[in-house]
Enzyme design. Structure first.
Site, PDB file in Angstrom:
ATOM      1  N   CYS A   2       0.859  -1.183   0.000  1.00 44.44           N
ATOM      2  CA  CYS A   2       0.000   0.000   0.000  1.00 44.44           C
ATOM      3  C   CYS A   2       0.899   1.239   0.000  1.00 44.44           C
ATOM      4  O   CYS A   2       1.939   1.264   0.653  1.00 44.44           O
ATOM      5  CB  CYS A   2      -0.936   0.099   1.186  1.00 44.44           C
ATOM      6  SG  CYS A   2      -2.114  -1.234   1.304  1.00 44.44           S
ATOM      7  N   ARG A  27       3.882  -0.318  -4.844  1.00 46.59           N
ATOM      8  CA  ARG A  27       3.588  -0.815  -3.494  1.00 46.59           C
ATOM      9  C   ARG A  27       2.239  -1.522  -3.426  1.00 46.59           C
ATOM     10  O   ARG A  27       1.902  -2.114  -2.395  1.00 46.59           O
ATOM     11  CB  ARG A  27       3.606   0.344  -2.496  1.00 46.59           C
ATOM     12  CG  ARG A  27       4.938   1.047  -2.407  1.00 46.59           C
ATOM     13  CD  ARG A  27       4.858   2.164  -1.413  1.00 46.59           C
ATOM     14  NE  ARG A  27       4.628   1.651  -0.081  1.00 46.59           N
ATOM     15  CZ  ARG A  27       5.577   1.299   0.767  1.00 46.59           C
ATOM     16  NH1 ARG A  27       6.825   1.423   0.428  1.00 46.59           N
ATOM     17  NH2 ARG A  27       5.267   0.846   1.952  1.00 46.59           N
ATOM     18  N   TRP A  74      -2.807  -2.617  -1.736  1.00 50.03           N
ATOM     19  CA  TRP A  74      -2.482  -4.034  -1.915  1.00 50.03           C
ATOM     20  C   TRP A  74      -3.349  -4.744  -0.874  1.00 50.03           C
ATOM     21  O   TRP A  74      -3.088  -4.668   0.327  1.00 50.03           O
ATOM     22  CB  TRP A  74      -0.997  -4.271  -1.646  1.00 50.03           C
ATOM     23  CG  TRP A  74      -0.539  -5.659  -1.981  1.00 50.03           C
ATOM     24  CD1 TRP A  74      -0.131  -6.120  -3.199  1.00 50.03           C
ATOM     25  CD2 TRP A  74      -0.416  -6.767  -1.080  1.00 50.03           C
ATOM     26  NE1 TRP A  74       0.225  -7.440  -3.115  1.00 50.03           N
ATOM     27  CE2 TRP A  74       0.063  -7.870  -1.840  1.00 50.03           C
ATOM     28  CE3 TRP A  74      -0.678  -6.958   0.274  1.00 50.03           C
ATOM     29  CZ2 TRP A  74       0.292  -9.133  -1.271  1.00 50.03           C
ATOM     30  CZ3 TRP A  74      -0.453  -8.218   0.834  1.00 50.03           C
ATOM     31  CH2 TRP A  74       0.037  -9.280   0.069  1.00 50.03           C
ATOM     32  N   ASN A 100      -1.720   2.309   5.748  1.00 45.49           N
ATOM     33  CA  ASN A 100      -0.867   1.232   5.260  1.00 45.49           C
ATOM     34  C   ASN A 100      -0.493   0.394   6.478  1.00 45.49           C
ATOM     35  O   ASN A 100      -0.017   0.935   7.469  1.00 45.49           O
ATOM     36  CB  ASN A 100       0.384   1.833   4.594  1.00 45.49           C
ATOM     37  CG  ASN A 100       1.449   0.790   4.299  1.00 45.49           C
ATOM     38  OD1 ASN A 100       1.140  -0.389   4.159  1.00 45.49           O
ATOM     39  ND2 ASN A 100       2.681   1.225   4.203  1.00 45.49           N
ATOM     40  N   GLY A 101      -0.738  -0.915   6.397  1.00 43.62           N
ATOM     41  CA  GLY A 101      -0.421  -1.786   7.527  1.00 43.62           C
ATOM     42  C   GLY A 101      -1.588  -2.714   7.805  1.00 43.62           C
ATOM     43  O   GLY A 101      -2.484  -2.876   6.968  1.00 43.62           O
ATOM     44  N   GLU A 485      18.182 -17.096  -7.885  1.00 42.10           N
ATOM     45  CA  GLU A 485      17.729 -15.741  -8.196  1.00 42.10           C
ATOM     46  C   GLU A 485      17.147 -15.672  -9.622  1.00 42.10           C
ATOM     47  O   GLU A 485      16.121 -15.020  -9.844  1.00 42.10           O
ATOM     48  CB  GLU A 485      18.891 -14.744  -8.002  1.00 42.10           C
ATOM     49  CG  GLU A 485      18.598 -13.304  -8.390  1.00 42.10           C
ATOM     50  CD  GLU A 485      17.392 -12.671  -7.702  1.00 42.10           C
ATOM     51  OE1 GLU A 485      16.859 -13.241  -6.738  1.00 42.10           O
ATOM     52  OE2 GLU A 485      16.971 -11.602  -8.171  1.00 42.10           O
ATOM     53  N   LYS A 489      13.253 -14.557 -10.490  1.00 45.03           N
ATOM     54  CA  LYS A 489      12.920 -13.474 -11.444  1.00 45.03           C
ATOM     55  C   LYS A 489      11.908 -13.980 -12.466  1.00 45.03           C
ATOM     56  O   LYS A 489      10.928 -13.313 -12.765  1.00 45.03           O
ATOM     57  CB  LYS A 489      14.163 -13.024 -12.193  1.00 45.03           C
ATOM     58  CG  LYS A 489      15.029 -11.875 -11.858  1.00 45.03           C
ATOM     59  CD  LYS A 489      14.580 -10.661 -11.189  1.00 45.03           C
ATOM     60  CE  LYS A 489      13.933 -10.837  -9.869  1.00 45.03           C
ATOM     61  NZ  LYS A 489      14.609 -10.436  -8.670  1.00 45.03           N
ATOM     62  N   GLU A 492       8.396 -14.497 -11.002  1.00 44.41           N
ATOM     63  CA  GLU A 492       7.735 -13.241 -10.632  1.00 44.41           C
ATOM     64  C   GLU A 492       7.087 -12.532 -11.801  1.00 44.41           C
ATOM     65  O   GLU A 492       5.970 -12.054 -11.690  1.00 44.41           O
ATOM     66  CB  GLU A 492       8.776 -12.257 -10.060  1.00 44.41           C
ATOM     67  CG  GLU A 492       9.203 -12.510  -8.668  1.00 44.41           C
ATOM     68  CD  GLU A 492      10.201 -11.435  -8.235  1.00 44.41           C
ATOM     69  OE1 GLU A 492      11.332 -11.454  -8.745  1.00 44.41           O
ATOM     70  OE2 GLU A 492       9.839 -10.598  -7.414  1.00 44.41           O
ATOM     71  N   HIS A 508      18.848 -37.065  -7.543  1.00 41.66           N
ATOM     72  CA  HIS A 508      18.196 -37.542  -6.321  1.00 41.66           C
ATOM     73  C   HIS A 508      16.687 -37.290  -6.368  1.00 41.66           C
ATOM     74  O   HIS A 508      16.012 -37.331  -5.352  1.00 41.66           O
ATOM     75  CB  HIS A 508      18.821 -36.872  -5.092  1.00 41.66           C
ATOM     76  CG  HIS A 508      20.270 -37.203  -4.930  1.00 41.66           C
ATOM     77  ND1 HIS A 508      20.711 -38.443  -4.505  1.00 41.66           N
ATOM     78  CD2 HIS A 508      21.383 -36.495  -5.207  1.00 41.66           C
ATOM     79  CE1 HIS A 508      22.033 -38.470  -4.510  1.00 41.66           C
ATOM     80  NE2 HIS A 508      22.470 -37.281  -4.934  1.00 41.66           N
ATOM     81  N   LYS A 605       5.971  -4.208  -4.029  1.00 34.49           N
ATOM     82  CA  LYS A 605       7.321  -3.916  -3.567  1.00 34.49           C
ATOM     83  C   LYS A 605       7.210  -3.596  -2.076  1.00 34.49           C
ATOM     84  O   LYS A 605       6.201  -3.060  -1.648  1.00 34.49           O
ATOM     85  CB  LYS A 605       7.827  -2.694  -4.331  1.00 34.49           C
ATOM     86  CG  LYS A 605       9.282  -2.452  -4.180  1.00 34.49           C
ATOM     87  CD  LYS A 605       9.959  -2.635  -5.513  1.00 34.49           C
ATOM     88  CE  LYS A 605      11.443  -2.554  -5.404  1.00 34.49           C
ATOM     89  NZ  LYS A 605      12.092  -3.646  -6.120  1.00 34.49           N
TER      90      LYS A 605
HETATM   91  C1  F6R Z   1      12.137 -10.107  -5.821  1.00 34.05           C
HETATM   92  C2  F6R Z   1      11.894  -9.139  -4.796  1.00 34.05           C
HETATM   93  C3  F6R Z   1      11.601  -9.619  -3.431  1.00 34.05           C
HETATM   94  C4  F6R Z   1      12.388  -8.790  -2.417  1.00 34.05           C
HETATM   95  C5  F6R Z   1      11.963  -9.161  -0.983  1.00 34.05           C
HETATM   96  C6  F6R Z   1      12.766  -8.407   0.047  1.00 34.05           C
HETATM   97  O1  F6R Z   1      12.393  -9.512  -7.051  1.00 34.05           O
HETATM   98  O2  F6R Z   1      11.932  -7.968  -5.032  1.00 34.05           O
HETATM   99  O3  F6R Z   1      11.864 -10.974  -3.291  1.00 34.05           O
HETATM  100  O4  F6R Z   1      13.740  -9.023  -2.609  1.00 34.05           O
HETATM  101  O5  F6R Z   1      10.610  -8.886  -0.816  1.00 34.05           O
HETATM  102  O6  F6R Z   1      12.584  -7.033  -0.095  1.00 34.05           O
HETATM  103  P1  F6R Z   1      13.602  -6.017   0.545  1.00 34.05           P
HETATM  104  O7  F6R Z   1      14.896  -6.198  -0.135  1.00 34.05           O
HETATM  105  O8  F6R Z   1      13.000  -4.676   0.303  1.00 34.05           O
HETATM  106  O9  F6R Z   1      13.684  -6.368   2.008  1.00 34.05           O
END
Ligand code: F6R
Length: 610
Positions: A2, A27, A74, A100-101, A485, A489, A492, A508, A605
């Site tokens: 949010c 967000r 969100w 937000n929260g 990683e 990506k 996502e 295995h 995010k």
């Molecule tokens: C993946 C991604 C998330 C963040 C995770 C931690 O692309 O962005 O997996 O890495 O939510 O977020 P931060 O780094 O802000 O603590």
């Protein structure tokens, strides 16, 4: 999760609020809304869907107020719908609130309010807040706005960053926070509020950071801060040196692509922030002595998602260079598994946003056990930065795309720089290894440019595989952390199911999944393990897999489908280069599928709820 924005000043608030929300959409983007005050009446525009829907509402232009609050959601409590969108009013339309929260005790509060004659129109936890404020406001003789907000906040359990406006006080916004981010931007005859700096960076570079359980009363020309007992307190203003264009797309089609291409620059800035004339890196601000470091029994690196993968990629480096047992933990697991922590444990927390709830909780836990804590974040003044004993900044600049790219490479770089510093202090390994690694770190920006220029065939590969249902990533040693990683990506932003396996584990179990034409991507940068990983890759080729290889070695073609060669570099730091083609692969697949690269479904995010 949010995003909230607020404005009070001399200009029309609505366009400024929308502009800020558009910058905060990373967000959350289920629904959006704004509320302003005109002629001592609260206005409200909100709807489900993206922020631009609000702009298209016919009465948007009628909002002439110079004070307002806004929200992009969100969803947590209640599905995305107009009723559940913020802002929320109290029953008498005196107060408007964005939040937000999560209010954990909202059910009890809701029942209490219902017993006192209030009714509810949404399924949100937030709607209790304006009604609770109204409850206190109407039960006090002098109708004190600030006091009523404070009393309501005292009843809230959970996390919140709130903005409140009241039709009886058209010249004030009140904000409060606990465990959710909120910054206040100071302008000339105007002030701004936002969940995150980029939302209002265009208007000001001067920010105040509200701490938990503090309140601020904003007017056009003043910002007054209060502690939890409403005693006035003073705060220092901080100037942010982010370039306002860094929060724009700057000609790129998407933020993610722009951020991928910004990596040479963000790594250069991160390196230069600590580079000394003698070629070493300066971390003396951490106050880490040889005695202290020698007494350390364990290093924990704690983080979530991509940031956790950054931690994984330096675990071996720290262990080899410093001979200290290093564990990398997922913050949401760490906080509940009673980890063994004491004053001889060094705990490092990695977070782009510096606001991730699980990482923050893990940090607080380590502090309770007297461990020394270091935060690595990308955002000055963020909650994790304030909570940790010491903090170090990555200089990636604002990362707007939900999928993290440039923050990851900056984290790996900074952690590796830190590892060389610890190695120098401890002097437990061959000096030449450390010197070579430092050279390689300094060479990263130029090699990143080269890598970006050598990824042409990745688009062709993306066009061949974008319709697949499963894609597998393999690697050993540091290459396994890159595989994890790369796979994250892809999941996502392309919604293709993907898993990463330590290549030696394949036989295995997971090899049962390989059939004719299955796509397997192998990362081959760990020179000690390349031959082993090639054998594992041949096992899948034999079973019909088509393979993409990301490597910095010169290899004969063993029947691989596509090879992307990246510049030579030591395996300690190879993730910074090897991840780039994988970031681009996910990007091109997502584009080909017509998906929203920057705002993938269900994600947000900055995960500020547990
Ligand atoms: C993946 C991604 C998330 C963040 C995770 C931690 O692309 O962005 O997996 O890495 O939510 O977020 P931060 O780094 O802000 O603590």
């Amino acid at each position: 999760m949010c995003g909230i924005v607020g404005y009070i000043g001399t200009k029309k608030a609505a366009p400024i609020l929308i502009d800020g929300l558009l910058k905060l959409e990373y967000r959350g983007y289920d629904s959006a809304g704004i509320s302003t005050i005109e002629n001592n009446c609260l206005s409200l525009l909100k709807d489900k869907g993206r922020v631009k829907n609000i702009l298209n509402l016919s009465n948007f232009d009628t909002l002439s107020g110079t004070i307002g609050i806004a929200h992009t959601r969100w969803a947590t409590h209640g599905k995305p719908s107009k009723e559940n969108s913020h802002p929320h009013f109290d029953n008498s339309s005196t107060f408007s609130v964005v939040h937000n929260g999560i209010i954990e005790n909202y059910n009890e509060l809701k029942n209490f309010l219902i017993d006192n004659g209030y009714s509810f129109v949404s399924q949100t936890d937030t709607e209790v807040i304006p009604n609770l404020i109204h409850y206190y406001y109407s039960s006090t003789a002098n109708k004190d706005f600030l006091q009523s907000v404070k009393m309501a906040c005292s009843d809230l359990h959970g996390s919140f960053a709130i903005e409140v406006i009241c039709k009886d006080f058209p010249d004030n916004i009140i904000v409060a926070k606990k465990d959710s981010p909120l910054v206040i931007g100071k302008g000339e005859h105007e002030n701004y509020i936002a969940s995150d700096i980029p939302a209002v960076l265009k208007y000001t570079k001067n920010f105040y950071f509200l701490q938990d359980n503090e309140f601020a009363l904003l007017s056009e020309n003043s910002i007054t801060f209060f502690d939890n007992n409403l005693n006035e307190i003073s705060k220092d203003i901080k100037t942010i040196d982010w370039d306002e264009n860094s929060a724009d797309k700057n000609g790129y089609e998407d933020y993610m692509l722009k951020e991928i291409y910004e990596q040479p620059d963000s790594i250069r800035k991160t390196i230069n922030s600590r580079l000394l004339d003698n070629g070493t890196f300066d971390f003396t601000d951490l106050n880490i002595s040889k005695n202290y470091l020698s007494s350390i029994n364990k290093i924990y690196i704690v983080a979530c998602g991509t940031a956790m993968h950054a931690g994984l990629s330096v675990k071996n480096t720290i262990e080899k260079l410093c001979k200290i047992n290093t564990e990398v933990d997922i913050a949401s697991e760490f906080r509940y598994r009673s980890p063994l922590i004491d004053k001889n444990t060094l705990c490092i927390f990695v977070s782009q946003s510096g606001e991730t709830a699980d990482t923050l909780a893990a940090l607080k836990l380590c502090k309770e056990h007297s461990a020394k804590t270091i935060a690595i974040t990308n955002v000055l003044g963020s909650s994790i930065t304030r909570e940790a004993d010491y903090s170090i900044l990555t200089y990636a600049g604002p990362e707007i795309a939900v999928a993290s790219t440039k923050a990851y490479t900056a984290q790996v770089t900074l952690l590796s720089m830190l590892a060389t510093y610890f190695a120098d202090v401890l002097n437990r390994c061959d000096k030449d290894i450390v010197i070579d690694l430092r050279h390689d770190i300094v060479s990263l920006p130029a090699k990143l440019e080269q890598t970006l220029n050598s990824c042409n065939s990745i688009k062709d590969f993306a066009l061949r595989v974008y319709n697949e249902h499963d894609i597998f990533f393999l690697g050993r040693g540091i290459d396994y952390s890159i595989a994890l990683e790369g796979s994250l990506k892809l999941k996502e932003i392309s919604y293709i199911h993907s898993d990463a396996y330590a290549a030696g584990e394949l036989k295995h179990g997971p090899i049962a999944l390989i059939e004719d034409n299955t796509t397997v991507i192998t990362i081959l940068t760990d020179s000690n393990l390349v031959k082993k990983s090639i054998s594992n890759t041949q096992e899948v080729i034999t079973r019909g897999a088509k393979t993409l290889i990301i490597t910095n070695q010169s290899l004969p073609n063993y029947g691989f489908d596509t090879i992307i060669t990246i510049p030579e570099i030591s395996e300690y730091i190879s993730p910074v280069l090897a991840i780039v083609p994988l970031q681009l692969l996910s990007y091109f697949i997502s584009k080909e599928k017509g998906l929203d690269v920057d705002k993938p479904r269900n994600l947000a995010k900055s995960v500020t709820v547990e």
